[in-house]
Scaffold this active site. Structure first.
Site, PDB file in Angstrom:
ATOM      1  N   CYS A 278       0.865  -1.166   0.000  1.00  0.00           N
ATOM      2  CA  CYS A 278       0.000   0.000   0.000  1.00  0.00           C
ATOM      3  C   CYS A 278       0.908   1.224   0.000  1.00  0.00           C
ATOM      4  CB  CYS A 278      -0.930  -0.014   1.210  1.00  0.00           C
ATOM      5  SG  CYS A 278      -0.068  -0.005   2.787  1.00  0.00           S
ATOM      6  N   MET A 279       0.449   2.338   0.537  1.00  0.00           N
ATOM      7  CA  MET A 279       1.238   3.562   0.482  1.00  0.00           C
ATOM      8  C   MET A 279       2.490   3.477   1.340  1.00  0.00           C
ATOM      9  SD  MET A 279      -0.070   7.472   1.109  1.00  0.00           S
ATOM     10  CE  MET A 279      -1.333   7.280  -0.151  1.00  0.00           C
TER      11      MET A 279
END
Length: 454
Positions: A26-27
């Site tokens: 993810c980020m």
């Protein structure tokens, strides 16, 4: 170490590539699904270069590297692991699934996850359109009629409102996917019906219908019903008639139920939320606004830890669609800001070199509104700084509530949120930011913490 070296070492520490079922990111996190979680050397992973923290869930081992870095490391990990999927015994699979289902597959958590997933694909659009609207808002405040009446302002406004103009359709499609429809575009059609301008010409029970009443809440309610009807139809409709009967029945029954029942219910919920926000956070009564801001800001980090914060996303979207901005988002954003202050306090006091390194690496994304490296790398493991951040967020939330700061879009936090602040209140928003930083720092200094041995 290069990113390739980090990836090779990481794969070794999670039990080797044969122990990796899948890897994504993810980020901020490199997320592993493992065949055998006991093979992962958690303590050594924590000590590995570039690692800011570890999160262990029932389904994944998540290694936090922070924004930018995680993309590069995960890409190298995928090269090391390759595309091979290692088969494991049927008994092991059954036991693993049963264990995960028993411990993590609760209805409440699944509903929250689905609600969050409806909006996650839209966040980049919220950010993009929000920034365009921010440009329009700032220009409108400082140049007024000289700008707002120009063709350029109208075009920029058109672009900025793009996602909000068809938000019901987009939410309908995503909701249909999340709740198991085999016809996700049907959700978009239902969203389009509920927001159609034609509704204004229809009168039911002596009352004119209102286009878009209930916003995304009404859309989600009707799509959930549509998914139920669709699945029921597929159980009884012969295969040869499925293409014709199932869409027809699902669309017709769902649309009628929406107009007669679900949109009024969604409208009542939406109106209640608006009323609650107006009477508490946006209240003219300073005492009520302060208390509401403090409670909302102070409790947000624990909500994030439990995943319950996902339930707030539809509230933001609904407020933006109906009011033009959400006063809740700046208040909740103070949680990340207070964490920055708490981390600075830790950085100044700790003698642990590794902790200093994690803090320094996590502060930059922290200022930009990405708080996971600070939560899982600093404040939560140390305990008291996490409490200090919550208390600091309560004070920051009070400041945002007093100033009645609102954001025209969601998707960003921290300092970048200043670009999305409504009604020219960027200056008072930044005051709220400073209050949050200072409060998190102050409370962490007061509470102290046990400095870990290197």
């Amino acid at each position: 170490m290069t990113n390739k070296d980090i990836a090779i070492k990481l794969v070794e520490l999670v039990g080797g590539k044969d122990n990796v079922k899948s890897v994504t990111n993810c980020m901020t996190r490199c997320r592993f699904e493992l065949n055998n979680f006991s093979k992962a050397n958690i303590e050594e992973i924590k000590k590995s270069e570039g690692v800011l923290g570890i999160v262990e869930t029932k389904e994944q081992l998540q290694v936090i590297y922070g924004p930018g870095k995680v993309n590069k490391v995960t890409e190298e990990v995928k090269k090391v692991v390759g595309t091979k999927v290692v088969a494991i015994g049927e008994d092991a699979v059954a036991k693993t699934k049963a264990k995960l289902k028993e411990k993590n597959d609760t209805k409440f958590k699944n509903i929250l996850k689905k609600l969050g997933n409806v909006f996650i694909p839209l966040i980049p659009l919220f950010v993009a359109c929000g920034l365009v609207l921010a440009i329009n808002n700032i220009a409108g405040v400082y140049f007024k009629d000289a700008y707002t009446k120009t063709t350029a302002a109208q075009i920029i406004g058109l672009i900025g409102n793009g996602v909000f103009a068809i938000l019901s359709v987009l939410v309908g499609v995503n909701a249909a996917k999340e709740f198991g429809s085999q016809m996700p575009m049907l959700g978009g059609v239902l969203g389009g019906i509920l927001s159609s301008a034609t509704l204004a010409n229809i009168t039911l029970f002596g009352q004119k219908l209102t286009p878009g009443r209930g916003g995304v809440i009404s859309v989600i309610l009707v799509v959930v019903l549509a998914c139920f009807i669709e699945k029921a139809c597929r159980k009884v409709v012969p295969d040869v008639l499925d293409l014709f009967v199932t869409p027809l029945v699902t669309l017709s029954v769902s649309a009628l139920a929406a107009l007669f029942i679900l949109q009024p219910i969604g409208g009542a919920i939406s109106d209640s939320i608006g009323f609650l926000v107006a009477k508490t956070i946006a209240s003219d009564n300073t005492f009520i606004a302060v208390i509401s801001g403090a409670v909302s800001g102070g409790l947000f980090l624990p909500l994030v830890m439990t995943g319950m914060h996902q339930a707030l996303t539809p509230i933001h979207a609904d407020l933006i669609a109906n009011v033009g901005y959400t006063v809740l988002l700046p208040i909740l954003a103070t949680a990340g800001m207070a964490q920055v202050g708490a981390t600075i306090a830790v950085l100044r006091k700790t003698k642990n070199e590794r902790l200093k390194k994690i803090a320094k690496n996590g502060l930059v994304p922290g200022f930009l509104g990405i708080g996971e490296p600070l939560i899982y790398g600093i404040t939560l493991p140390l305990g008291k700084p996490f409490v200090g951040a919550c208390l600091g967020a309560a004070v920051g939330g009070e400041a945002m509530a007093i100033f009645k700061v609102g954001a025209v879009a969601m998707g960003v936090s921290g300092l970048p949120l200043a670009l999305l602040i409504a009604n020219g209140k960027i200056g008072v928003f930044l005051i709220g930011v400073l209050v949050s930083y200072a409060s998190g720092y102050l409370f962490t200094n007061i509470l102290g913490f046990d400095d870990p041995i290197e």
